[in-house]
Motif scaffolding. Structure first.
Motif, PDB file in Angstrom:
ATOM      1  N   LEU A 102       3.016  25.887 -13.821  1.00  0.00           N
ATOM      2  CA  LEU A 102       1.741  25.172 -14.470  1.00  0.00           C
ATOM      3  C   LEU A 102       1.922  25.818 -15.854  1.00  0.00           C
ATOM      4  O   LEU A 102       2.369  26.875 -16.059  1.00  0.00           O
ATOM      5  N   GLU A 103       1.968  24.709 -16.903  1.00  0.00           N
ATOM      6  CA  GLU A 103       2.165  25.223 -18.372  1.00  0.00           C
ATOM      7  C   GLU A 103       0.999  24.672 -19.048  1.00  0.00           C
ATOM      8  O   GLU A 103       0.440  23.652 -19.136  1.00  0.00           O
ATOM      9  N   TRP A 104       0.671  25.672 -19.977  1.00  0.00           N
ATOM     10  CA  TRP A 104      -0.412  25.418 -21.235  1.00  0.00           C
ATOM     11  C   TRP A 104       0.413  25.662 -22.584  1.00  0.00           C
ATOM     12  O   TRP A 104       0.979  26.493 -22.630  1.00  0.00           O
ATOM     13  N   ARG A 105       0.209  24.666 -23.562  1.00  0.00           N
ATOM     14  CA  ARG A 105       0.549  25.036 -24.885  1.00  0.00           C
ATOM     15  C   ARG A 105      -0.579  25.006 -25.933  1.00  0.00           C
ATOM     16  O   ARG A 105      -1.461  24.083 -25.976  1.00  0.00           O
ATOM     17  N   ILE A 106      -0.522  26.079 -26.695  1.00  0.00           N
ATOM     18  CA  ILE A 106      -1.649  26.033 -27.590  1.00  0.00           C
ATOM     19  C   ILE A 106      -1.164  26.182 -29.054  1.00  0.00           C
ATOM     20  O   ILE A 106      -0.500  27.022 -29.406  1.00  0.00           O
ATOM     21  N   ARG A 107      -1.518  24.952 -29.452  1.00  0.00           N
ATOM     22  CA  ARG A 107      -0.777  24.795 -30.973  1.00  0.00           C
ATOM     23  C   ARG A 107      -1.620  25.463 -31.939  1.00  0.00           C
ATOM     24  O   ARG A 107      -2.891  25.573 -32.001  1.00  0.00           O
ATOM     25  N   ASN A 108      -1.243  25.549 -33.240  1.00  0.00           N
ATOM     26  CA  ASN A 108      -1.670  25.906 -34.472  1.00  0.00           C
ATOM     27  C   ASN A 108      -1.898  27.381 -34.248  1.00  0.00           C
ATOM     28  O   ASN A 108      -3.284  27.779 -34.875  1.00  0.00           O
ATOM     29  N   SER A 159       5.204  32.883 -24.217  1.00  0.00           N
ATOM     30  CA  SER A 159       5.999  33.026 -25.220  1.00  0.00           C
ATOM     31  C   SER A 159       5.381  32.359 -26.397  1.00  0.00           C
ATOM     32  O   SER A 159       4.439  31.871 -26.256  1.00  0.00           O
ATOM     33  N   HIS A 160       6.002  32.690 -27.465  1.00  0.00           N
ATOM     34  CA  HIS A 160       5.381  32.214 -28.691  1.00  0.00           C
ATOM     35  C   HIS A 160       6.548  31.634 -29.600  1.00  0.00           C
ATOM     36  O   HIS A 160       7.383  32.445 -30.371  1.00  0.00           O
ATOM     37  N   ARG A 161       6.397  30.420 -30.008  1.00  0.00           N
ATOM     38  CA  ARG A 161       7.355  29.796 -31.107  1.00  0.00           C
ATOM     39  C   ARG A 161       6.759  28.578 -31.926  1.00  0.00           C
ATOM     40  O   ARG A 161       6.031  27.946 -31.338  1.00  0.00           O
ATOM     41  N   ILE A 166       3.071  29.577 -25.796  1.00  0.00           N
ATOM     42  CA  ILE A 166       3.278  28.757 -24.405  1.00  0.00           C
ATOM     43  C   ILE A 166       2.942  29.747 -23.331  1.00  0.00           C
ATOM     44  O   ILE A 166       3.765  30.746 -23.199  1.00  0.00           O
ATOM     45  N   ILE A 167       1.971  29.122 -22.294  1.00  0.00           N
ATOM     46  CA  ILE A 167       1.742  30.091 -21.326  1.00  0.00           C
ATOM     47  C   ILE A 167       2.306  29.265 -20.077  1.00  0.00           C
ATOM     48  O   ILE A 167       2.086  28.346 -19.685  1.00  0.00           O
ATOM     49  N   LEU A 168       3.006  30.002 -19.033  1.00  0.00           N
ATOM     50  CA  LEU A 168       3.603  29.574 -17.763  1.00  0.00           C
ATOM     51  C   LEU A 168       2.819  30.418 -16.737  1.00  0.00           C
ATOM     52  O   LEU A 168       2.692  31.798 -16.657  1.00  0.00           O
ATOM     53  N   TYR A 169       2.565  29.762 -15.679  1.00  0.00           N
ATOM     54  CA  TYR A 169       1.844  30.333 -14.246  1.00  0.00           C
ATOM     55  C   TYR A 169       2.701  29.882 -13.288  1.00  0.00           C
ATOM     56  O   TYR A 169       2.962  28.592 -13.040  1.00  0.00           O
TER      57      TYR A 169
END
Length: 201
Positions: A102-108, A159-161, A166-169
């Motif tokens: 499962l993946e979440w992306r938190i932008r900004n 990770s962060h870029r 970017i969060i992976l479960y």
């Protein structure tokens, strides 16, 4: 809810499906009259979008809520009329799915990686904090809730870029099993092939 309850809910739902733009799109009408639409990549079988039809307290329809996939574009208010507008630099969360995670992306989020902590909490959320106290977010994980599982810390990585966290479960074995059973159910639905190429939302 248990995984047996969720599987029965899917099995008992009225389902229709079409193939369009390389995706298998499935509409579910559940026993409680809730509506859900899922889109699966035809080649990989990976779920790329899940949306739910929302209703207000009086039962009126108020649109669709995106659970997985990019959010719907927001209506741009005329600032001269409303006087307010959400900042385009505010952090925004979107959800995706891979075969194994499962993946979440938190932008900004422009802070360096060592500022963040991502933890599995007793309230069954995944919580993001920054040591500089500039950002805090509780993430609900409906995929786990539906099958009666709680998030576990050992399954979380991040990770962060490019100003994006970017969060992976890692998907637990039970979730993979449930997803496979649902996909087997989905591919057996009598499917109409839509040849018309519609623009993606």
């Amino acid at each position: 809810m248990s995984c047996e309850d969720w599987l029965k809910c899917i099995k008992d739902a009225k389902k229709t499906a079409i193939i369009q733009n390389g995706c298998r799109k499935v509409h579910y009408l559940l026993k409680d009259n809730k509506e859900m639409v899922e889109e699966y990549h035809l080649n990989t079988g990976v779920l790329i979008r899940r949306i739910w039809k929302e209703k207000g307290k009086l039962g009126q329809e108020i649109g669709w809520k995106v659970e997985i996939g990019d959010p719907e574009p927001k209506f741009q208010e005329n600032i001269e009329i409303s006087g307010i507008r959400e900042s385009v630099t505010a952090p925004s969360v979107s959800r995706r799915m891979t075969k194994s995670a499962l993946e979440w992306r938190i932008r900004n989020l422009s802070y360096p990686k060592d500022v963040y902590s991502v933890t599995a909490e007793e309230d069954e959320t995944i919580t993001v904090r920054t040591s500089n106290k500039k950002y805090f977010k509780k993430i609900v994980v409906p995929d786990l809730e539906r099958i009666g599982l709680k998030p576990k810390q050992e399954n979380i990585s991040f990770s962060h870029r490019f100003d994006t966290l970017i969060i992976l479960y890692k998907k637990p074995a039970l979730l993979l099993e449930v997803e496979n059973k649902i996909l087997n159910e989905v591919v057996q639905i009598k499917t109409r092939n839509e040849d018309v190429q519609c623009p993606t939302s």
